[in-house]
Motif scaffolding. Structure first.
Motif, PDB file in Angstrom:
ATOM      1  N   GLY A  35       0.792  -1.221   0.000  1.00  0.00           N
ATOM      2  CA  GLY A  35       0.000   0.000   0.000  1.00  0.00           C
ATOM      3  C   GLY A  35       0.823   1.268   0.000  1.00  0.00           C
ATOM      4  O   GLY A  35       1.928   1.322  -0.545  1.00  0.00           O
ATOM      5  N   GLY A  71      -0.365   0.192  -4.128  1.00  0.00           N
ATOM      6  CA  GLY A  71      -1.406  -0.613  -4.765  1.00  0.00           C
ATOM      7  C   GLY A  71      -1.031  -1.183  -6.118  1.00  0.00           C
ATOM      8  O   GLY A  71      -1.805  -1.937  -6.705  1.00  0.00           O
ATOM      9  N   ASN A 169     -10.698  -6.297  -5.906  1.00  0.00           N
ATOM     10  CA  ASN A 169      -9.518  -5.834  -6.640  1.00  0.00           C
ATOM     11  C   ASN A 169      -9.097  -6.900  -7.654  1.00  0.00           C
ATOM     12  O   ASN A 169      -8.618  -7.965  -7.260  1.00  0.00           O
ATOM     13  CB  ASN A 169      -8.373  -5.535  -5.684  1.00  0.00           C
ATOM     14  CG  ASN A 169      -7.168  -4.915  -6.372  1.00  0.00           C
ATOM     15  OD1 ASN A 169      -7.102  -4.840  -7.599  1.00  0.00           O
ATOM     16  ND2 ASN A 169      -6.202  -4.460  -5.589  1.00  0.00           N
ATOM     17  N   PHE A 226      -4.978  -2.754  -0.983  1.00  0.00           N
ATOM     18  CA  PHE A 226      -5.182  -1.510  -1.723  1.00  0.00           C
ATOM     19  C   PHE A 226      -6.399  -0.768  -1.191  1.00  0.00           C
ATOM     20  O   PHE A 226      -6.382   0.458  -1.022  1.00  0.00           O
ATOM     21  CB  PHE A 226      -5.342  -1.795  -3.212  1.00  0.00           C
ATOM     22  CG  PHE A 226      -5.713  -0.577  -4.022  1.00  0.00           C
ATOM     23  CD1 PHE A 226      -4.869   0.524  -4.072  1.00  0.00           C
ATOM     24  CD2 PHE A 226      -6.910  -0.528  -4.718  1.00  0.00           C
ATOM     25  CE1 PHE A 226      -5.217   1.656  -4.803  1.00  0.00           C
ATOM     26  CE2 PHE A 226      -7.272   0.586  -5.449  1.00  0.00           C
ATOM     27  CZ  PHE A 226      -6.418   1.686  -5.489  1.00  0.00           C
TER      28      PHE A 226
END
Length: 325
Positions: A35, A71, A169, A226
């Motif tokens: 992240g 991400g 995601n 993320f």
């Protein structure tokens, strides 16, 4: 070297041990994170607390080098290579399986401590939970496995939502399995599930814009580092679109999210910090058992529930570990 010179060197080391130790550089921990830094400050505070329990403090007797993927999981191999080039003494793989796999591919010798992995046995990160083998160990926190439990809680909070959306995601290596499992859970609850894909900041905005058009009356934000890094954006969008949503970590509910259910991520990072300190002191990751969560937190934000016009059932309210009013 002549015997007399060797004797003098040994004597000098005995007389000046503190000087010899002073010349040693402190160990360096490389943080390979999926992240972004701002979103993980509180988690890393837990890691520092664990290091402190093991006698280490950044800037005093340990240094930390950070590499953030923001991400972008495709960047992780290059970031791992950067840490290897720095000759770090240990790598903290932060934010699920992608950084752990990238770190493992980059080195078979530098110890790696991972966090937030559902099952590290899948894909061969470790041989077993009790004896990991190799150079990896860490903390498993059952993130994806709890997606179905969160969906159940969401349906109880929003019983009128016959269509539920799942924010997922597509950049995850286990994206298909994660969404299939939640689809199966939704079917058992007689709910239709629509999957909204989002792997970038802009795609999160697009997913929320499409949410009502797809007829969804509630939203489950699936486990993903993320999304954790974009939690302020996601919680704000849920409020703007007036959609009941459930999340992975307490931090979402603290920001105004309706509810969260999962292990304590702060404590998971503390456990990782303790392991990092033990390894820096000489213990081998191969024999340090992978730790599992002992505490799960169901957090309910009553203020948000009232704003959404939701009537929270008393039994569900009683189950909450924390109620934000």
């Amino acid at each position: 070297m002549r015997r007399r010179e060797a004797t003098l060197l040994i004597a000098a080391a005995a007389v000046f041990p503190h000087a010899a130790r002073a010349q040693r550089k402190p160990p360096v921990i490389g943080v390979l994170a999926a992240g972004a830094p701002a979103a993980f400050d509180r988690f890393l505070a837990g890691f520092h607390a664990g290091l402190s329990e093991s006698g280490f403090a950044e800037g005093r007797n340990v240094a930390i080098e950070f590499r953030w993927a923001h991400g972008r999981y495709d960047r992780l191999p290059a970031l791992a290579a950067e840490l290897i080039a720095l000759k770090v003494d240990l790598i903290l793989a932060s934010g699920g399986a992608p950084p752990a796999f990238a770190a493992k591919a980059a080195t078979a010798t530098i110890p790696i401590v991972f966090t937030a992995i559902a099952d590290p046995r899948e894909g061969g990160l470790v041989e077993s939970l009790n004896r990991p083998g190799g150079n990896l160990t860490g903390v498993t926190i059952l993130t994806a496995e709890l997606d179905s439990k969160r969906l159940e809680l969401l349906c109880t909070l929003a019983p009128g939502a016959r269509i539920v959306a799942a924010l997922a995601n597509p950049n995850r290596s286990d994206f298909s399995k994660q969404t299939q499992d939640v689809q199966a859970s939704a079917a058992t609850m007689a709910r239709e599930l629509v999957v909204l894909r989002a792997g970038t900041e802009a795609q999160i905005d697009e997913a929320f814009a499409a949410l009502k058009a797809r007829g969804a009356g509630a939203l489950a934000v699936l486990a993903d580092p993320f999304f954790t890094s974009r939690r302020e954006q996601i919680v704000a969008l849920a409020a703007r679109h007036a959609v009941p949503a459930i999340y992975q970590w307490r931090e979402f509910a603290a920001l105004g999210g309706l509810a969260s259910y999962g292990p304590s991520i702060i404590d998971a990072y503390r456990q990782a910090g303790v392991y990092a300190g033990r390894i820096l002191k000489g213990e081998k990751p191969a024999v340090l058992p992978v730790l599992q969560p002992a505490k799960f937190e169901f957090v309910l934000n009553l203020r948000t529930a009232k704003a959404l016009g939701l009537d929270v059932p008393d039994p569900l309210l009683a189950r909450a570990d924390e109620v934000i009013e």
